[in-house]
Structures are given as C-alpha cells and as structure tokens.
Scaffold this motif. Sequence first.
Motif, short mmCIF file in Angstrom:
data_model
loop_
_atom_site.label_atom_id
_atom_site.label_comp_id
_atom_site.label_asym_id
_atom_site.label_seq_id
_atom_site.Cartn_x
_atom_site.Cartn_y
_atom_site.Cartn_z
N GLU A 134 -17.14 -3.65 15.57
CA GLU A 134 -16.26 -4.14 14.61
C GLU A 134 -15.82 -5.61 14.63
N ARG A 135 -16.30 -6.26 15.94
CA ARG A 135 -16.17 -7.58 16.16
C ARG A 135 -17.29 -8.45 16.13
N LEU A 136 -17.29 -9.85 15.73
CA LEU A 136 -18.31 -10.64 15.72
C LEU A 136 -18.55 -11.37 16.90
N VAL A 137 -19.94 -11.58 17.31
CA VAL A 137 -20.30 -12.28 18.74
C VAL A 137 -20.01 -13.60 18.42
N PHE A 138 -20.24 -14.20 17.21
CA PHE A 138 -20.12 -15.68 16.82
C PHE A 138 -19.03 -15.77 15.76
N PRO A 139 -17.82 -16.04 16.04
CA PRO A 139 -16.79 -16.22 15.14
C PRO A 139 -17.28 -17.14 13.82
N ILE A 140 -16.73 -16.88 12.77
CA ILE A 140 -16.96 -17.79 11.62
C ILE A 140 -15.82 -18.51 10.92
N ARG A 141 -16.29 -19.72 10.78
CA ARG A 141 -15.21 -20.34 9.82
C ARG A 141 -15.51 -20.25 8.51
N LEU A 142 -14.51 -19.64 7.84
CA LEU A 142 -14.72 -19.48 6.43
C LEU A 142 -14.89 -20.76 5.86
N PRO A 143 -16.10 -20.89 4.71
CA PRO A 143 -16.11 -22.21 4.10
C PRO A 143 -14.86 -22.62 3.34
N GLY A 144 -14.60 -23.73 3.18
CA GLY A 144 -13.44 -24.27 2.42
C GLY A 144 -12.18 -23.93 2.90
N SER A 145 -12.21 -23.64 4.33
CA SER A 145 -10.89 -23.04 4.97
C SER A 145 -11.06 -23.64 6.55
N THR A 146 -9.71 -23.69 7.25
CA THR A 146 -9.62 -23.82 8.61
C THR A 146 -9.51 -22.77 9.25
N ARG A 147 -9.80 -21.42 8.52
CA ARG A 147 -9.40 -20.28 9.19
C ARG A 147 -10.71 -19.55 9.94
N THR A 148 -10.83 -19.46 11.11
CA THR A 148 -11.86 -18.66 12.02
C THR A 148 -11.76 -17.42 12.01
N VAL A 149 -12.67 -16.42 11.55
CA VAL A 149 -12.40 -14.80 11.84
C VAL A 149 -13.42 -14.56 12.82
N HIS A 150 -13.03 -13.36 13.60
CA HIS A 150 -13.62 -12.63 14.56
C HIS A 150 -13.96 -11.18 14.19
N ARG A 151 -13.50 -10.96 13.11
CA ARG A 151 -13.75 -9.32 12.79
C ARG A 151 -14.50 -9.14 11.56
N ILE A 152 -15.32 -8.12 11.53
CA ILE A 152 -16.09 -7.93 10.34
C ILE A 152 -15.20 -7.63 9.03
N ASP A 154 -12.56 -8.94 8.20
CA ASP A 154 -12.10 -10.20 7.69
C ASP A 154 -13.17 -11.01 6.98
N VAL A 155 -14.43 -10.69 7.30
CA VAL A 155 -15.68 -11.26 6.62
C VAL A 155 -15.72 -10.53 5.44
#
Length: 311
Positions: A134-152, A154-155
């Motif tokens: 349920e977790r990402l290996v490589f966190p994703i910073r959502l486009p157009g946002s400063t938020r970085t997500v670590h969990r599927i 949230d993506v």
Amino acid sequence: MGAVRVTAVVVTFNRLELLQRLLERLEGVPALTEVLVVDNASTDGTGEWLATLDDRDPGAEHPTVRVLGRTLVENSGGAGGFHDGLAWAMERGADLAWLMDDDGLPDPDCLDLLLEQTGLDFWGPLVVDEATPERLVFPIRLPGSTRTVHRIADVEAAARDGRIDGIVIPFNGVLVTRELVERIGLPRAEYFIWGDDHEYRLRAEAAGARIATVVGAQVRHPAVGDLGTPMAFGRTTYNHSPSDLKHYCMARNNLLNLREYKGWPHALAFVAKTMWFYTFTRPSPARIALSLRAWWAALRGDFTGHRRFLA
C-alpha cells in the motif's frame, strides 16, 4: 500498419537471482516482442548465464518471448546501461521500449494496462513497496501541488481517468515511444546512477512530451531507503540514501539538472536544503563534505568522482 513492437530493456548488475525472477515474469507477457538485457559487467555469473540463453530453442519447453543479453566491458551504472539498452532497442526496430531495473517485478497485467493508454509519449506504473504494497517506493509530488504522497490511496484519490498526467517515475517499468527517443536522444550515460532518469524526464518535458502515471499498473520493488524523509519541521522532504555512492551521484547530478532545467535559484535551493538536512535533520559533517565534492565536480563537468566508491 503492423503490430506494435514492444521491447523490454532490463539493466542488471550482480543480482542474478532477481534477474532470473524478472525474466521468468517477462517471458510470460504476450504483448512483448523481445527482452534485451544489458549486464553491467557483473561478477556473479550473470554474463555467463545470459550467454546460455542464445542456445535456447522456442517451443513447448521454453517461453516464446525472445531474450537477448549483452555484457558490457565495465560497470556503467544504470545511466550507461539504459543508454546502451535503449539504443539497442531502437536498432532492433522497437516501436515502444519498456525500461526497468533488475530488482523490480511488474504485475502480470502491468504492460497490458499501460498499453490501454493512448496519446502518450512517456508513461509508466506506480512503483510499490513489495513488502508493504500500500506504500510507494518513490514518493510522488502531485503536479500543481507542494504535497508529496507516500501511499497508493492518496495517488488514487488524486487520479483522473485512472492516471496522473505530468508525472512518471523512470526507469521502473516505463514505456517510451520511438518518436520521443528520436526527438530527445538517449539517457546521459555519464551520470552513472541517480539523476539520469530524472534528467530524461525533464528533457522529455522540455520537448513537450505527454507524460503520465497509470495508477492501476504496478511494479513491485524493494524499499530503497529514506526517500522523502521529512525535514525543516515537516515542511519539506529530502531523498536521503545510506549509500555514499548514491548520494554523491545524486548531489552532483541533481545540481546539474536543476541548473539546466529550472535555473540557478532552484539549484542553490537544493544546496541549501542539503546543508540543512545534514546539519540539523541528520547531522553528518562527512555527508556535507561529500556533497561539496560532488557539487564542485558538477561545476567542473567531472563525471569520474563516483569511481572511488566502486568495488
């Protein structure tokens, strides 16, 4: 128009068991035309094992997806491996190249889900922690946002029509079109590791490539360290690695990427962020010194410094 030729390009180094696991999975993917394995001068018998694949005959006893191997004369890192492997795939007439390291494992339906997408130039799956899916290996910073997500979850919540446009995590199961390769060239071999994939994405963006992450498609991957470690009172994160080799290459290559594609203010912000992290978040005078050497090498265009960390 004939069938689309999809060629998997796998870069490997001293992980024969993981490579064999991956190839067993890939050989059962019907949409693949062939698999090209670039061996970075492994010393664990990988080259010798790959040589035995040349004698295989297709038929009932063997998978029908052809596997070809090539062993380089020296370890050129992931950057050099993907540079050579992508060039090899283009030479062999690939319409799409599916790029991946040896330690990832695409889900059986990963490629099919990626191929369902249309109108894209450079796109890939989510890369999930094989031990904690349920977790990402490589966190994703959502486009157009400063938020970085670590969990599927949230993506998935941020996705539209099953994908997130404008972001992709190369080179972990990503597809790239022949047209884009012809337009922007090959990955920068001199980067060795860490930053080469990001530079290729930035170059693709600069060329107007259509980029996306397909949320339903997944590659299982071992955890890689404290990527996305919180810092500065939780207001941002830092990609810390316990490996001096990886940190040196990341510091050198990221400074160059930011200077070229974002400008000096972003490059200097990265320097300040690194200094903060190893001064206050995880104090390490040795890491500060290592970072300074990497940045000086970057400014001089010296891509030899990482060799001191190679066994």
